[in-house]
Write a protein that holds these residues in place. Structure first.
Motif, short mmCIF file in Angstrom:
data_model
loop_
_atom_site.label_atom_id
_atom_site.label_comp_id
_atom_site.label_asym_id
_atom_site.label_seq_id
_atom_site.Cartn_x
_atom_site.Cartn_y
_atom_site.Cartn_z
N PRO A 190 0.82 -1.23 0.00
CA PRO A 190 0.00 0.00 0.00
C PRO A 190 0.84 1.27 0.00
CG PRO A 190 -0.82 -1.55 1.62
CD PRO A 190 0.43 -2.13 1.10
N LEU A 191 1.97 1.23 0.74
CA LEU A 191 2.84 2.41 0.78
C LEU A 191 3.39 2.72 -0.61
CD1 LEU A 191 3.76 4.25 3.08
CD2 LEU A 191 5.90 2.99 3.13
N ALA A 192 3.78 1.65 -1.33
CA ALA A 192 4.31 1.84 -2.68
C ALA A 192 3.23 2.41 -3.60
CB ALA A 192 4.83 0.52 -3.23
N VAL A 193 1.99 1.87 -3.48
CA VAL A 193 0.88 2.37 -4.31
C VAL A 193 0.63 3.85 -4.01
CG1 VAL A 193 -1.61 2.20 -4.71
CG2 VAL A 193 -0.24 0.13 -4.55
N ALA A 194 0.61 4.20 -2.68
CA ALA A 194 0.34 5.58 -2.29
C ALA A 194 1.44 6.50 -2.80
CB ALA A 194 0.22 5.66 -0.76
N CYS A 195 2.71 6.08 -2.65
CA CYS A 195 3.82 6.94 -3.11
C CYS A 195 3.78 7.11 -4.62
CB CYS A 195 5.16 6.36 -2.67
SG CYS A 195 5.43 6.49 -0.91
N GLY A 196 3.44 6.02 -5.34
CA GLY A 196 3.34 6.12 -6.79
C GLY A 196 2.27 7.11 -7.20
N THR A 197 1.08 7.02 -6.55
CA THR A 197 0.00 7.96 -6.84
C THR A 197 0.45 9.38 -6.54
OG1 THR A 197 -1.43 6.21 -6.02
CG2 THR A 197 -2.46 8.31 -6.49
N ALA A 198 1.13 9.55 -5.38
CA ALA A 198 1.58 10.89 -4.99
C ALA A 198 2.53 11.46 -6.03
CB ALA A 198 2.26 10.83 -3.63
N ALA A 199 3.45 10.62 -6.54
CA ALA A 199 4.42 11.11 -7.51
C ALA A 199 3.72 11.59 -8.78
CB ALA A 199 5.42 10.00 -7.85
N ALA A 234 -2.64 10.10 1.89
CA ALA A 234 -2.71 9.50 3.23
C ALA A 234 -4.05 8.79 3.40
CB ALA A 234 -2.52 10.58 4.29
N GLY A 235 -5.14 9.42 2.93
CA GLY A 235 -6.45 8.78 3.00
C GLY A 235 -6.46 7.49 2.20
N LEU A 236 -5.90 7.53 1.00
CA LEU A 236 -5.83 6.33 0.15
C LEU A 236 -5.05 5.23 0.86
CD1 LEU A 236 -6.36 5.26 -2.77
CD2 LEU A 236 -4.09 6.03 -3.33
N PHE A 237 -3.92 5.61 1.49
CA PHE A 237 -3.08 4.63 2.20
C PHE A 237 -3.86 3.98 3.33
CE2 PHE A 237 -0.29 3.75 5.80
CZ PHE A 237 0.53 2.79 5.24
N SER A 256 3.96 29.09 -3.81
CA SER A 256 2.84 29.16 -4.75
C SER A 256 2.13 27.82 -4.89
CB SER A 256 3.33 29.65 -6.10
OG SER A 256 4.09 28.66 -6.73
N HIS A 257 2.81 26.71 -4.58
CA HIS A 257 2.17 25.40 -4.78
C HIS A 257 2.00 24.63 -3.48
CE1 HIS A 257 2.59 26.29 -8.94
NE2 HIS A 257 2.14 25.13 -9.32
N PHE A 258 2.28 25.26 -2.32
CA PHE A 258 2.22 24.54 -1.05
C PHE A 258 0.85 23.93 -0.80
CE2 PHE A 258 1.96 24.28 3.61
CZ PHE A 258 3.09 23.54 3.86
N SER A 259 -0.23 24.70 -1.08
CA SER A 259 -1.57 24.19 -0.79
C SER A 259 -1.88 22.95 -1.62
CB SER A 259 -2.62 25.28 -1.04
OG SER A 259 -2.65 25.60 -2.39
N TYR A 260 -1.41 22.94 -2.89
CA TYR A 260 -1.64 21.75 -3.71
C TYR A 260 -0.97 20.53 -3.10
CZ TYR A 260 -2.99 24.82 -7.59
OH TYR A 260 -3.59 25.73 -8.39
N TRP A 261 0.25 20.74 -2.58
CA TRP A 261 1.01 19.58 -2.11
C TRP A 261 0.45 19.04 -0.81
CZ3 TRP A 261 6.07 22.44 -3.65
CH2 TRP A 261 6.21 22.35 -5.05
N ILE A 262 -0.06 19.93 0.06
CA ILE A 262 -0.69 19.42 1.29
C ILE A 262 -1.97 18.66 0.91
CG2 ILE A 262 -1.92 20.12 3.37
CD1 ILE A 262 0.91 20.34 3.90
N THR A 263 -2.75 19.23 -0.03
CA THR A 263 -3.95 18.54 -0.51
C THR A 263 -3.62 17.15 -0.99
OG1 THR A 263 -4.76 20.68 -1.24
CG2 THR A 263 -5.88 18.75 -2.10
N LEU A 264 -2.56 17.10 -1.79
CA LEU A 264 -2.10 15.85 -2.37
C LEU A 264 -1.67 14.87 -1.27
CD1 LEU A 264 0.30 16.38 -5.28
CD2 LEU A 264 0.45 14.37 -3.88
N PHE A 265 -0.97 15.39 -0.26
CA PHE A 265 -0.54 14.53 0.83
C PHE A 265 -1.75 13.96 1.57
CE2 PHE A 265 0.22 14.03 5.37
CZ PHE A 265 1.20 13.05 5.35
N LEU A 266 -2.75 14.80 1.86
CA LEU A 266 -3.94 14.33 2.57
C LEU A 266 -4.66 13.27 1.74
CD1 LEU A 266 -5.38 17.72 3.86
CD2 LEU A 266 -4.10 16.04 5.15
N MET A 267 -4.74 13.50 0.44
CA MET A 267 -5.41 12.56 -0.45
C MET A 267 -4.72 11.20 -0.42
SD MET A 267 -6.26 13.37 -4.41
CE MET A 267 -7.35 14.73 -4.07
#
Lengths: 191, 123
Positions: free
Chosen positions: A89-98, B18-21, B5-16
């Motif tokens: 799951p960590l790999a999937v999440a990191c891939g999506t994030a990238a 993290a939820g997926l994980f 200029s892109h910080f908010s996008y990256w936090i959004t992305l991180f939360l997304m």
């Protein structure tokens, strides 16, 4: 200054989610979820979305937390230790994030007045909403007047979900199939 | 493109992410639903953050204000919040039913019981 406050709140939200993901006590998870929702509501106020912030504080931090606590009352409060290490799951999440991070590189900068979102229909709603609907709050004007049918559709969704919940929980009284009467995993006997 | 200029996008992305994980990696059904909620709320930020104008105000028309933030994402997300809580309620009702039928809300225990029932039925 405004940007600094928004970025600070966003960082706090990210921290809340990290602690939430690591915690195995479900009560702590739900309370952290409430904290996260209130932080989200605060960020939304800072982002000028006051209507959304009120809804998020009432629904996200209020009703959702109550629903989760109610469900927790019927279940165990401790999450079991995972059997596998979560590498896949960590790999999937990191891939999506990238991939997503690569996508953000093309997006316009935060609060750029020339961004496409600000130069199309929004200015027309802001200019004409007062004359056409008589409602000074443009969000309300769009929600209840221009896009009233969408709001009706939303009501149908909520009604369907409510009907689904009732249908699921009503069967509890007369449920006598063999699986329900066996001893369960937590060692409790079912009545 | 800078960090500010892109910080908010990256936090959004991180939360997304993290939820997926949490949804994929955690076996507990209630925790999965909390993860799904985090995924959903990250979408609110994805929509609303670009609509903000620094120096602007909330889109409530009044004398003395010229710059308003974009109202359209707010309308979309108001709908999304209500649909989100409907999803959560239905998911939790399913969790309660699963707990009654299987005596557990851990994914691996539920699968284990399913396999043992299948073996029983085959025998």
């Amino acid at each position: 200054m405004e940007t600094l406050i928004i970025n600070l709140l966003l960082t706090m939200m990210a921290l809340a989610v990290v602690i939430l993901a690591r915690s195995r006590n479900l009560f702590a998870v739900i309370v952290l979820g409430g904290v996260y929702s209130f932080l989200m509501a605060t960020v939304l106020v800072a982002l000028d979305a006051v209507d959304v912030a009120m809804t998020e504080a009432a629904v996200g931090a209020g009703i959702s937390t109550v629903l989760l606590l109610g469900a927790l009352h019927l279940c165990k409060t401790e999450e079991a230790k995972p059997i596998h290490r979560p590498w896949l799951p960590l790999a999937v999440a990191c891939g999506t994030a990238a991939v997503l991070a690569y996508g953000t590189l093309d997006l316009p900068a935060f609060s750029d007045p020339q961004a496409p979102i600000h130069v199309h229909v929004a200015s027309r709603y802001l200019a004409e909403a007062m004359a056409q609907t008589g409602v000074p709050n443009v969000v309300t004007a769009v929600l209840a007047s221009y896009r009233g049918y969408d709001t009706l559709g939303e009501t149908v969704v909520v009604f369907t979900a409510g009907a689904g919940v009732i249908a699921l929980l009503r069967r509890r009284k007369n449920n006598n199939d063999r699986r329900a009467t066996q001893t369960d995993f937590s060692g409790e006997r079912r009545p | 493109m800078t960090l500010a200029s892109h910080f908010s996008y990256w936090i959004t992305l991180f939360l997304m992410v993290a939820g997926l994980f949490i949804v994929i990696a955690r076996g507990n059904l209630i925790k999965k639903l909390v993860g799904l909620g985090i995924f959903q709320t990250s979408v609110y930020l994805l929509y609303i953050a670009p609509g903000k104008l620094i120096g602007g105000t909330a889109p409530i028309l009044a004398e003395g204000f010229k710059v308003y933030s974009n109202p359209l994402p707010h309308v979309l997300i108001l709908t999304a919040i209500v649909v989100g809580v409907a999803t959560l309620a239905l998911g939790l009702a399913l969790v309660v039913r699963i707990r009654e039928a299987y005596g557990s809300i851990e994914e691996d225990e539920i699968l284990q019981r399913d396999h043992s029932y299948q073996a029983e039925d085959a025998a």
